[in-house]
Design an enzyme around this catalytic site. Structure first.
Site, PDB file in Angstrom:
ATOM      1  N   ASP A  12       0.855  -1.187   0.000  1.00 23.13           N
ATOM      2  CA  ASP A  12       0.000   0.000   0.000  1.00 23.13           C
ATOM      3  C   ASP A  12       0.889   1.235   0.000  1.00 23.13           C
ATOM      4  O   ASP A  12       1.011   1.947   0.999  1.00 23.13           O
ATOM      5  CB  ASP A  12      -0.908  -0.026   1.225  1.00 23.13           C
ATOM      6  CG  ASP A  12      -2.049   0.982   1.133  1.00 23.13           C
ATOM      7  OD1 ASP A  12      -2.248   1.542   0.039  1.00 23.13           O
ATOM      8  OD2 ASP A  12      -2.733   1.189   2.148  1.00 23.13           O
ATOM      9  N   GLU A  22      -6.191   4.848  -9.174  1.00 27.86           N
ATOM     10  CA  GLU A  22      -7.501   5.354  -8.743  1.00 27.86           C
ATOM     11  C   GLU A  22      -8.049   6.469  -9.620  1.00 27.86           C
ATOM     12  O   GLU A  22      -7.345   7.425  -9.960  1.00 27.86           O
ATOM     13  CB  GLU A  22      -7.410   5.841  -7.293  1.00 27.86           C
ATOM     14  CG  GLU A  22      -8.749   6.156  -6.687  1.00 27.86           C
ATOM     15  CD  GLU A  22      -8.812   5.818  -5.218  1.00 27.86           C
ATOM     16  OE1 GLU A  22      -9.857   6.090  -4.606  1.00 27.86           O
ATOM     17  OE2 GLU A  22      -7.837   5.268  -4.678  1.00 27.86           O
ATOM     18  N   LYS A  31      -9.160   1.721  -9.678  1.00 23.39           N
ATOM     19  CA  LYS A  31      -9.744   1.891  -8.339  1.00 23.39           C
ATOM     20  C   LYS A  31     -10.895   2.882  -8.378  1.00 23.39           C
ATOM     21  O   LYS A  31     -10.761   3.993  -8.903  1.00 23.39           O
ATOM     22  CB  LYS A  31      -8.679   2.382  -7.346  1.00 23.39           C
ATOM     23  CG  LYS A  31      -7.784   1.293  -6.808  1.00 23.39           C
ATOM     24  CD  LYS A  31      -6.803   1.828  -5.794  1.00 23.39           C
ATOM     25  CE  LYS A  31      -7.387   1.887  -4.401  1.00 23.39           C
ATOM     26  NZ  LYS A  31      -6.351   2.249  -3.382  1.00 23.39           N
ATOM     27  N   THR A  69     -12.840   0.445  -3.734  1.00 22.55           N
ATOM     28  CA  THR A  69     -12.209   0.856  -2.488  1.00 22.55           C
ATOM     29  C   THR A  69     -13.180   1.657  -1.620  1.00 22.55           C
ATOM     30  O   THR A  69     -14.339   1.822  -1.975  1.00 22.55           O
ATOM     31  CB  THR A  69     -10.933   1.660  -2.807  1.00 22.55           C
ATOM     32  OG1 THR A  69     -10.216   1.919  -1.609  1.00 22.55           O
ATOM     33  CG2 THR A  69     -11.260   2.964  -3.506  1.00 22.55           C
ATOM     34  N   PHE A  77     -11.987  -1.566   4.299  1.00 24.80           N
ATOM     35  CA  PHE A  77     -11.051  -0.779   5.104  1.00 24.80           C
ATOM     36  C   PHE A  77     -11.171  -1.129   6.592  1.00 24.80           C
ATOM     37  O   PHE A  77     -12.100  -0.691   7.260  1.00 24.80           O
ATOM     38  CB  PHE A  77     -11.323   0.712   4.896  1.00 24.80           C
ATOM     39  CG  PHE A  77     -10.653   1.288   3.682  1.00 24.80           C
ATOM     40  CD1 PHE A  77     -10.469   0.547   2.538  1.00 24.80           C
ATOM     41  CD2 PHE A  77     -10.199   2.596   3.696  1.00 24.80           C
ATOM     42  CE1 PHE A  77      -9.853   1.080   1.420  1.00 24.80           C
ATOM     43  CE2 PHE A  77      -9.581   3.153   2.581  1.00 24.80           C
ATOM     44  CZ  PHE A  77      -9.402   2.386   1.442  1.00 24.80           C
TER      45      PHE A  77
END
Length: 316
Positions: A16, A95, A131, A155, A177
């Protein structure tokens, strides 16, 4: 064998981060980025070349200043992704602008643009995950994009309704998350002291994992946003886990043995009828934490995108 080595036996490790040095050190299968990580990366002196390349690209493309800002931002996103792909065997997650999260058509167009930019640099779409925030609009965009062999990573996923809708839309991968769920519950009551097994973020991913595996959904589950290694170890056996460099280092330095926690069933059940949009919105709305964290996440990614554009604007 350290804990990172042991974890690799049960789970695919994803980094990440956009930091190349960390990626080279920990050798993850995949890597993920987001607007916050991109912003952090371009602020490093070693990455100034990406800014310069992006501005040059945008000026060559022409158009209004707003169009140039958008093109430069997309160029940075793709160029960083191309660079990271030199050091990993699997996927890079890139993303889409969070400000498009409630517009299905614009998300589809942006995703296709990003994929085209990767392909112009010789990168197959099979190496890229787009994303998107796990709104209803983005989930449906991902469903459409998959028909063109463009795979997505959904996400900012906090509610079971989000997870269920993603599976029912045959989304390629989700990123629930963990740490941000934990943060919300602690913020509501600072005197709470969860045992690790009671951690609400961990429990959320366990519920999703059991539901997906019970009904044999093919969507990949990638736990994300961790606050400590205990959260990670309690999800050992999850399809994928995306972990920050600090926690990867902590796992690498720890030799305490642990057992796999998540295991798929040997028998399957018929899945329920898919949620329709009104049912999804109602079920998601019933989860106060998820509503707050999803909107907060979209806002914050939008702010970081704005800050990135502010940096670029000074150079155009």
């Amino acid at each position: 064998m350290n804990q990172l080595e042991l974890l690799r036996k049960f789970t695919t490790i994803v980094a990440d981060t956009s930091d190349i040095d960390s990626i080279c050190k920990y050798k993850p299968e995949d890597a993920t980025t987001n607007p916050s990580l991109i912003l952090k990366a371009v602020n490093l002196n070693t990455n100034q070349k990406f800014l310069n390349q992006a501005v040059k690209y945008a000026k060559k493309k022409g158009g209004s200043k707003k169009e140039q800002l958008v093109n430069a931002s997309d160029k940075i996103l793709v160029d960083l992704g191309v660079e990271i792909l030199k050091y990993i065997p699997g996927y890079i997650s890139s993303e889409v602008d969070a400000r498009l999260s409630f517009n299905q058509e614009k998300c589809i167009l942006k995703a296709k643009k990003i994929i085209k930019m990767y392909e112009e640099q010789g990168i197959s779409r099979k190496k890229v995950l787009i994303k998107l925030a796990a709104t209803w609009e983005c989930i449906k965009a991902a469903e459409e994009l998959k028909k063109d062999n463009i795979f997505c990573n959904l996400t900012l996923l906090f509610s079971f309704a989000q997870a269920r809708a993603c599976a029912e839309s045959n989304v390629f991968l989700i990123s629930p998350f963990v740490g941000r769920i934990y943060d919300w519950y602690i913020a509501q009551n600072s005197t709470l002291n969860f045992s690790y097994n009671e951690d609400p973020g961990v429990q959320s991913v366990c519920k999703i994992y059991n539901f997906y595996k019970k009904h044999n959904y093919k969507t990949i589950i990638m736990g994300a946003s961790f606050r400590n290694i205990q959260q990670i170890l309690l999800l050992s056996g999850c399809d994928r886990l995306t972990i920050s460099p600090d926690l990867l280092k902590e796992l690498e330095l720890n030799n305490t043995v642990f057992n796999r926690k998540l295991n798929p069933p040997t028998t399957f059940s018929k899945p329920p009828a898919p949620l329709i949009e009104s049912e999804f919105r109602w079920e998601h709305n019933q989860d106060e934490m998820a509503v707050q964290k999803l909107s907060e996440g979209i806002r914050n990614f939008g702010k970081d995108q704005f800050l990135l554009e502010k940096i670029i604007s000074k150079l155009i």
